[in-house]
Structure formats: structure tokens, C-alpha cells
Design a protein around this motif. Structure first.
Motif, PDB file in Angstrom:
ATOM      1  N   LEU A 151      11.029   2.581  -1.344  1.00  0.00           N
ATOM      2  CA  LEU A 151      11.502   3.392  -2.043  1.00  0.00           C
ATOM      3  C   LEU A 151      11.698   2.908  -3.379  1.00  0.00           C
ATOM      4  O   LEU A 151      11.352   3.545  -4.417  1.00  0.00           O
ATOM      5  N   VAL A 152      12.477   1.581  -3.615  1.00  0.00           N
ATOM      6  CA  VAL A 152      12.561   1.136  -4.736  1.00  0.00           C
ATOM      7  C   VAL A 152      11.258   0.650  -5.337  1.00  0.00           C
ATOM      8  O   VAL A 152      11.068   0.877  -6.824  1.00  0.00           O
ATOM      9  N   LEU A 153      10.590   0.009  -4.658  1.00  0.00           N
ATOM     10  CA  LEU A 153       9.404  -0.423  -5.363  1.00  0.00           C
ATOM     11  C   LEU A 153       8.632   0.690  -5.824  1.00  0.00           C
ATOM     12  O   LEU A 153       7.700   0.577  -6.924  1.00  0.00           O
ATOM     13  N   ALA A 154       8.389   1.835  -4.866  1.00  0.00           N
ATOM     14  CA  ALA A 154       7.495   3.112  -5.505  1.00  0.00           C
ATOM     15  C   ALA A 154       8.014   3.489  -6.839  1.00  0.00           C
ATOM     16  O   ALA A 154       7.373   3.996  -7.604  1.00  0.00           O
ATOM     17  N   MET A 155       9.698   3.622  -6.810  1.00  0.00           N
ATOM     18  CA  MET A 155      10.287   4.375  -7.871  1.00  0.00           C
ATOM     19  C   MET A 155      10.099   3.348  -9.224  1.00  0.00           C
ATOM     20  O   MET A 155       9.698   3.952 -10.478  1.00  0.00           O
ATOM     21  N   TYR A 156       9.987   2.068  -8.989  1.00  0.00           N
ATOM     22  CA  TYR A 156       9.975   1.184 -10.098  1.00  0.00           C
ATOM     23  C   TYR A 156       8.633   1.110 -10.660  1.00  0.00           C
ATOM     24  O   TYR A 156       8.359   1.117 -11.708  1.00  0.00           O
ATOM     25  N   THR A 157       7.728   1.119  -9.739  1.00  0.00           N
ATOM     26  CA  THR A 157       6.172   0.932 -10.033  1.00  0.00           C
ATOM     27  C   THR A 157       5.614   2.281 -10.632  1.00  0.00           C
ATOM     28  O   THR A 157       4.572   2.240 -11.177  1.00  0.00           O
ATOM     29  N   ALA A 158       6.291   3.410 -10.345  1.00  0.00           N
ATOM     30  CA  ALA A 158       6.059   4.745 -10.820  1.00  0.00           C
ATOM     31  C   ALA A 158       6.153   4.860 -12.422  1.00  0.00           C
ATOM     32  O   ALA A 158       5.369   5.626 -13.088  1.00  0.00           O
ATOM     33  N   LEU A 196       0.942  -1.185  -0.215  1.00  0.00           N
ATOM     34  CA  LEU A 196      -0.060  -0.080   0.019  1.00  0.00           C
ATOM     35  C   LEU A 196       0.914   1.309   0.029  1.00  0.00           C
ATOM     36  O   LEU A 196       0.390   2.184  -0.656  1.00  0.00           O
ATOM     37  N   ALA A 197       1.620   1.274   1.002  1.00  0.00           N
ATOM     38  CA  ALA A 197       2.804   2.397   0.929  1.00  0.00           C
ATOM     39  C   ALA A 197       3.490   2.604  -0.387  1.00  0.00           C
ATOM     40  O   ALA A 197       3.613   3.529  -0.915  1.00  0.00           O
ATOM     41  N   SER A 198       3.790   1.555  -1.005  1.00  0.00           N
ATOM     42  CA  SER A 198       4.761   1.740  -2.382  1.00  0.00           C
ATOM     43  C   SER A 198       3.629   2.164  -3.359  1.00  0.00           C
ATOM     44  O   SER A 198       4.071   3.143  -4.349  1.00  0.00           O
ATOM     45  N   TYR A 199       2.503   1.588  -3.373  1.00  0.00           N
ATOM     46  CA  TYR A 199       1.537   2.215  -4.601  1.00  0.00           C
ATOM     47  C   TYR A 199       1.154   3.530  -4.229  1.00  0.00           C
ATOM     48  O   TYR A 199       1.055   4.076  -5.456  1.00  0.00           O
ATOM     49  N   ALA A 200       0.954   3.973  -3.151  1.00  0.00           N
ATOM     50  CA  ALA A 200       0.736   5.456  -2.897  1.00  0.00           C
ATOM     51  C   ALA A 200       1.942   6.231  -3.541  1.00  0.00           C
ATOM     52  O   ALA A 200       1.536   7.146  -4.083  1.00  0.00           O
ATOM     53  N   GLY A 201       2.876   5.779  -3.069  1.00  0.00           N
ATOM     54  CA  GLY A 201       4.471   6.507  -3.636  1.00  0.00           C
ATOM     55  C   GLY A 201       4.367   6.558  -5.069  1.00  0.00           C
ATOM     56  O   GLY A 201       4.810   7.453  -5.738  1.00  0.00           O
ATOM     57  N   ILE A 247      -1.521  -5.074  -8.530  1.00  0.00           N
ATOM     58  CA  ILE A 247      -1.753  -6.574  -8.498  1.00  0.00           C
ATOM     59  C   ILE A 247      -0.430  -7.015  -8.775  1.00  0.00           C
ATOM     60  O   ILE A 247       0.325  -7.885  -8.027  1.00  0.00           O
ATOM     61  N   ALA A 248       0.252  -6.228  -9.649  1.00  0.00           N
ATOM     62  CA  ALA A 248       1.701  -6.714 -10.134  1.00  0.00           C
ATOM     63  C   ALA A 248       2.563  -6.281  -8.894  1.00  0.00           C
ATOM     64  O   ALA A 248       3.639  -6.881  -8.643  1.00  0.00           O
ATOM     65  N   LEU A 249       2.346  -5.050  -8.200  1.00  0.00           N
ATOM     66  CA  LEU A 249       3.241  -4.626  -7.357  1.00  0.00           C
ATOM     67  C   LEU A 249       3.144  -5.390  -5.837  1.00  0.00           C
ATOM     68  O   LEU A 249       4.021  -5.967  -5.322  1.00  0.00           O
ATOM     69  N   VAL A 250       1.799  -5.973  -5.635  1.00  0.00           N
ATOM     70  CA  VAL A 250       1.702  -7.100  -4.518  1.00  0.00           C
ATOM     71  C   VAL A 250       2.694  -8.072  -4.882  1.00  0.00           C
ATOM     72  O   VAL A 250       3.199  -8.615  -3.783  1.00  0.00           O
ATOM     73  N   LYS A 251       2.738  -8.701  -5.899  1.00  0.00           N
ATOM     74  CA  LYS A 251       3.662  -9.971  -6.132  1.00  0.00           C
ATOM     75  C   LYS A 251       4.919  -9.462  -6.248  1.00  0.00           C
ATOM     76  O   LYS A 251       5.973 -10.402  -5.871  1.00  0.00           O
ATOM     77  N   ASN A 252       5.138  -8.416  -6.659  1.00  0.00           N
ATOM     78  CA  ASN A 252       6.683  -7.922  -6.476  1.00  0.00           C
ATOM     79  C   ASN A 252       7.289  -7.739  -5.152  1.00  0.00           C
ATOM     80  O   ASN A 252       8.387  -7.811  -5.148  1.00  0.00           O
ATOM     81  N   THR A 253       6.454  -7.507  -4.248  1.00  0.00           N
ATOM     82  CA  THR A 253       6.836  -7.415  -2.938  1.00  0.00           C
ATOM     83  C   THR A 253       7.759  -8.505  -2.492  1.00  0.00           C
ATOM     84  O   THR A 253       8.503  -8.388  -1.535  1.00  0.00           O
ATOM     85  N   ALA A 254       7.538  -9.639  -2.917  1.00  0.00           N
ATOM     86  CA  ALA A 254       7.907 -10.738  -2.506  1.00  0.00           C
ATOM     87  C   ALA A 254       9.526 -10.678  -2.578  1.00  0.00           C
ATOM     88  O   ALA A 254      10.359 -11.593  -1.868  1.00  0.00           O
ATOM     89  N   VAL A 255      10.135 -10.053  -3.547  1.00  0.00           N
ATOM     90  CA  VAL A 255      11.654 -10.072  -3.774  1.00  0.00           C
ATOM     91  C   VAL A 255      12.217  -9.136  -2.527  1.00  0.00           C
ATOM     92  O   VAL A 255      13.567  -9.090  -2.377  1.00  0.00           O
TER      93      VAL A 255
END
Length: 218
Positions: free
Chosen positions: A92-99, A26-31, A153-161
Motif C-alpha cells: 500500500l505504501v509503495l503504491a501510494m508513494y509511487t503514484a 509488480l503489485a505496487s507498480y500496478a497499483g 526501476i526506482a520502485l524496484v530499488k525502493n522495495t528494499a526498505v
């Protein structure tokens, strides 16, 4: 110990990991939504340098694997004097990557708006920002719900890394429990898969409902 009893005993551990995964997603998606919106504005800006900067960002994060960015954040930044914890690095990385994906989803929505709408706004004397805010984005918002939902949905799965850099999420807890009880690996895999389904399936239904509401609003 049978699988049911093992899962019952491991439930507090799974719950702790599940909460971290939800918080990180949730935090990464908001960012990502905030940064992605800024990038989308850059990508459609009339200024060539802004478009170039937006394009460079998107191409970098879309073409370099997420894991590489995570390792850069956790291994290379400390050598530059920047020290951050695993959760902060993952966020930070997930937010920047997903952005970058959010940016392209928003840009596709903007491109779906008939060109005449923007031209009409300019004919009325609207600036680029006013045209974007009052004419283009309200119409584009109706078409970007499905792709933005897919991005989440892709972000949720990416959090596994994130577990690979020490974030104590659902996948990390699976690894710890599997190491202690290797005979329960299959049971653990089913439990972890169920945990991710609990997050992704409701998200899919929510996106479908929002899409139907947007279609009615048209």
C-alpha cells in the motif's frame, strides 16, 4: 566454506526473497499506475478543488520520506484499529508513494501535447473526459514511456526498505544470512546486487524498446 559453495547452499533462500521482491514491485507498480492516472486527471482537471486535492497528495508523498510512511502504516495504524501485515503495508505504501511520481510523469506527458489539440477537441464539442480519452492521452502516452520506466526501476530499488518492517524480501534475506555468516558479507552483497540487476536491467531494455516503437509510431 568458500563463497561459491555458500551461495549454492543459500540459493533457495535467495530465490524465496527474490520472488517476494518481484511480487511486491509488480503489485505496487500496478497499483501506482491506477492511482497515478486518477491523480493525473485531478491535476489537470478544470475544477480547482480537484486540482488542489491532486496537488496536495503529490506534494505530501513527494516530500515525506518513504520510510516515514512505512513506519506510519506499520506502527500507527494498529493504534487506530487498522491491522495489516508487513507485506500489505509495504504494498500500500509503495503504491501510494509511487503514484505521486506516476502522476507527475503522466502530467508532463499531457503538458507536452500541443495546446491546439485540446482546443480542437473542445471546438468539436468533446467533453473534458472525451477530449482526454480520445485526443490528449493517446498522444501523451508516446512521451511518458521513459519516465514511467524510470519510476518502475526506482520502485524496484525502493522495495528494499520493506525489509525494515519485516517483509521477507531479497534484502531481508541478505540481513539474515549475513548475521549467520558474517564472513560472507561481501559475497552476499554481490549476490543481492546481482538480484536487483536481474530486475532493473531488463526493465531498462524494455523501456528503450518501447520508446523506439513509440518514436516509429509517430
Amino acid at each position: 566454506m568458500n563463497g561459491v559453495d555458500f551461495l549454492a547452499d543459500s540459493l533457495p533462500v535467495f530465490w524465496a526473497g527474490f520472488r517476494i521482491t518481484v511480487l511486491l514491485a509488480l503489485a505496487s507498480y500496478a497499483g501506482a499506475l491506477i492511482l497515478g492516472a486518477v491523480l493525473a486527471v485531478l491535476r489537470i482537471s478544470p475544477a480547482a478543488p480537484a486540482r488542489a486535492a491532486g496537488l496536495a497528495y503529490v506534494e505530501w508523498f513527494r516530500n515525506v520520506p518513504l520510510l516515514v510512511h512505512l513506519f506510519v502504516a506499520i506502527l500507527c495504524l494498529p493504534k487506530l484499529g487498522v491491522r495489516i501485515g508487513p507485506f500489505t503495508a509495504a504494498f500500500l505504501v509503495l503504491a501510494m508513494y509511487t503514484a505521486a511520481q506516476v502522476c507527475e510523469a503522466l502530467r508532463s506527458g499531457v503538458n507536452a501535447v500541443p495546446r491546439g489539440q485540446a482546443e480542437a477537441g473542445r471546438a468539436l464539442g468533446l467533453t473534458f473526459g472525451q477530449n482526454l480519452r480520445h485526443v490528449i492521452l493517446p498522444q501523451a502516452a508516446r512521451t511518458v514511456v521513459p519516465p514511467l520506466g524510470s519510476v518502475f526501476i526506482a520502485l524496484v530499488k525502493n522495495t528494499a526498505v520493506a525489509s525494515l518492517i519485516g517483509v521477507v524480501d531479497l534484502t531481508y534475506q541478505f540481513g539474515e544470512l549475513a548475521r549467520d555468516e558474517p564472513g560472507q558479507v561481501m559475497t552476499l552483497l554481490v549476490a543481492v546486487a546481482f538480484g536487483y540487476l536481474v530486475m532493473t536491467i531488463p526493465a531498462g531494455y524494455a523501456v528503450a524498446r518501447l520508446q523506439r516503437r513509440a518514436a516509429v509510431a509517430r
